[in-house]
Design a protein around this motif. Structure first.
Motif, PDB file in Angstrom:
ATOM      1  N   THR A 151     151.508 -37.884  44.889  1.00 52.37           N
ATOM      2  CA  THR A 151     152.858 -37.782  45.833  1.00 52.37           C
ATOM      3  C   THR A 151     153.224 -39.078  47.094  1.00 52.37           C
ATOM      4  N   ASP A 152     151.993 -37.978  48.106  1.00 52.01           N
ATOM      5  CA  ASP A 152     152.519 -38.948  49.251  1.00 52.01           C
ATOM      6  C   ASP A 152     150.935 -39.176  49.770  1.00 52.01           C
ATOM      7  N   SER A 153     150.568 -39.676  49.071  1.00 49.63           N
ATOM      8  CA  SER A 153     148.653 -39.224  49.091  1.00 49.63           C
ATOM      9  C   SER A 153     148.849 -40.740  49.679  1.00 49.63           C
ATOM     10  N   ASP A 154     148.029 -41.536  50.538  1.00 48.96           N
ATOM     11  CA  ASP A 154     147.827 -42.513  50.666  1.00 48.96           C
ATOM     12  C   ASP A 154     146.999 -43.726  49.346  1.00 48.96           C
ATOM     13  N   ASP A 155     146.176 -43.072  47.978  1.00 45.13           N
ATOM     14  CA  ASP A 155     145.431 -42.986  47.575  1.00 45.13           C
ATOM     15  C   ASP A 155     146.290 -43.899  46.244  1.00 45.13           C
ATOM     16  N   THR A 156     145.748 -44.863  46.342  1.00 50.64           N
ATOM     17  CA  THR A 156     146.355 -45.958  45.167  1.00 50.64           C
ATOM     18  C   THR A 156     145.243 -46.470  43.825  1.00 50.64           C
ATOM     19  N   PRO A 157     144.731 -46.658  43.257  1.00 48.74           N
ATOM     20  CA  PRO A 157     143.522 -47.304  42.444  1.00 48.74           C
ATOM     21  C   PRO A 157     143.459 -48.255  42.298  1.00 48.74           C
ATOM     22  N   ASP A 158     141.714 -49.198  42.497  1.00 49.85           N
ATOM     23  CA  ASP A 158     141.857 -50.557  42.919  1.00 49.85           C
ATOM     24  C   ASP A 158     141.776 -51.518  41.689  1.00 49.85           C
ATOM     25  N   ASP A 159     141.763 -50.702  40.908  1.00 50.71           N
ATOM     26  CA  ASP A 159     142.144 -51.786  39.679  1.00 50.71           C
ATOM     27  C   ASP A 159     142.878 -51.359  38.156  1.00 50.71           C
ATOM     28  N   GLY A 160     143.053 -52.122  36.541  1.00 52.36           N
ATOM     29  CA  GLY A 160     143.973 -51.624  36.428  1.00 52.36           C
ATOM     30  C   GLY A 160     144.992 -53.025  35.744  1.00 52.36           C
ATOM     31  N   ASP A 161     145.453 -53.328  34.388  1.00 47.44           N
ATOM     32  CA  ASP A 161     146.599 -54.155  34.934  1.00 47.44           C
ATOM     33  C   ASP A 161     148.145 -53.960  34.530  1.00 47.44           C
ATOM     34  N   LEU A 162     147.734 -52.594  34.345  1.00 48.11           N
ATOM     35  CA  LEU A 162     149.954 -52.198  34.277  1.00 48.11           C
ATOM     36  C   LEU A 162     149.482 -50.774  34.200  1.00 48.11           C
ATOM     37  N   ARG A 163     150.032 -50.705  35.863  1.00 42.16           N
ATOM     38  CA  ARG A 163     149.809 -49.461  36.333  1.00 42.16           C
ATOM     39  C   ARG A 163     151.355 -48.736  36.512  1.00 42.16           C
ATOM     40  N   CYS A 164     151.886 -47.525  36.520  1.00 37.72           N
ATOM     41  CA  CYS A 164     153.066 -46.871  36.759  1.00 37.72           C
ATOM     42  C   CYS A 164     152.774 -45.645  37.871  1.00 37.72           C
ATOM     43  N   PHE A 165     153.431 -45.645  39.057  1.00 38.42           N
ATOM     44  CA  PHE A 165     153.409 -44.753  39.853  1.00 38.42           C
ATOM     45  C   PHE A 165     154.649 -43.200  39.270  1.00 38.42           C
ATOM     46  N   VAL A 166     154.085 -42.224  39.429  1.00 43.89           N
ATOM     47  CA  VAL A 166     155.585 -41.175  39.138  1.00 43.89           C
ATOM     48  C   VAL A 166     155.500 -40.717  39.949  1.00 43.89           C
ATOM     49  N   THR A 167     156.671 -40.764  41.362  1.00 42.88           N
ATOM     50  CA  THR A 167     156.382 -39.757  42.522  1.00 42.88           C
ATOM     51  C   THR A 167     157.967 -39.253  42.542  1.00 42.88           C
TER      52      THR A 167
END
Length: 106
Positions: free
Chosen positions: A45-61
């Motif tokens: 949602t509107d959280s400030d937390d996004t992961p620090d690691d990974g190769d391919l990431r998709c955020f759905v909001t």
């Protein structure tokens, strides 16, 4: 305009399944796999937390939160390749991609 504060988890799984990905995992983060590609998908949602690691990431909001999330990711410039899917109330969505990387190999 989405007035709920829960992440669009079901929408995220449906979008990736409709795109031909095998979806696995429960909760707000899951894996979407197709051929050689493995994408870690996080419904937010509107959280400030996004992961620090990974190769391919998709955020759905929710669509209302997509621009702020895109701005936040641009500011933090994570090491991974990312995209954002902004979901509208009717289930339609728009994809926002990361800007081209300007990092060079050292």
């Amino acid at each position: 305009m989405a007035t709920v504060s829960t992440p669009p988890i079901d929408h995220a799984k449906t979008i990736f399944a409709d795109l031909g990905y095998n979806v696995s995992g429960d909760g707000e983060e899951f894996r979407a796999e197709r051929k050689w590609r493995v994408v870690r998908v996080t419904a937010v949602t509107d959280s400030d937390d996004t992961p620090d690691d990974g190769d391919l990431r998709c955020f759905v909001t929710w669509d209302d939160d997509a621009s702020e999330l895109r701005n936040r990711l641009r500011r933090t410039d994570p090491e991974y390749e990312w995209a954002i899917i902004g979901v509208r109330d009717g289930g339609d969505y728009e994809v926002f991609r990361a800007p081209p990387s300007v990092r060079t190999a050292v």
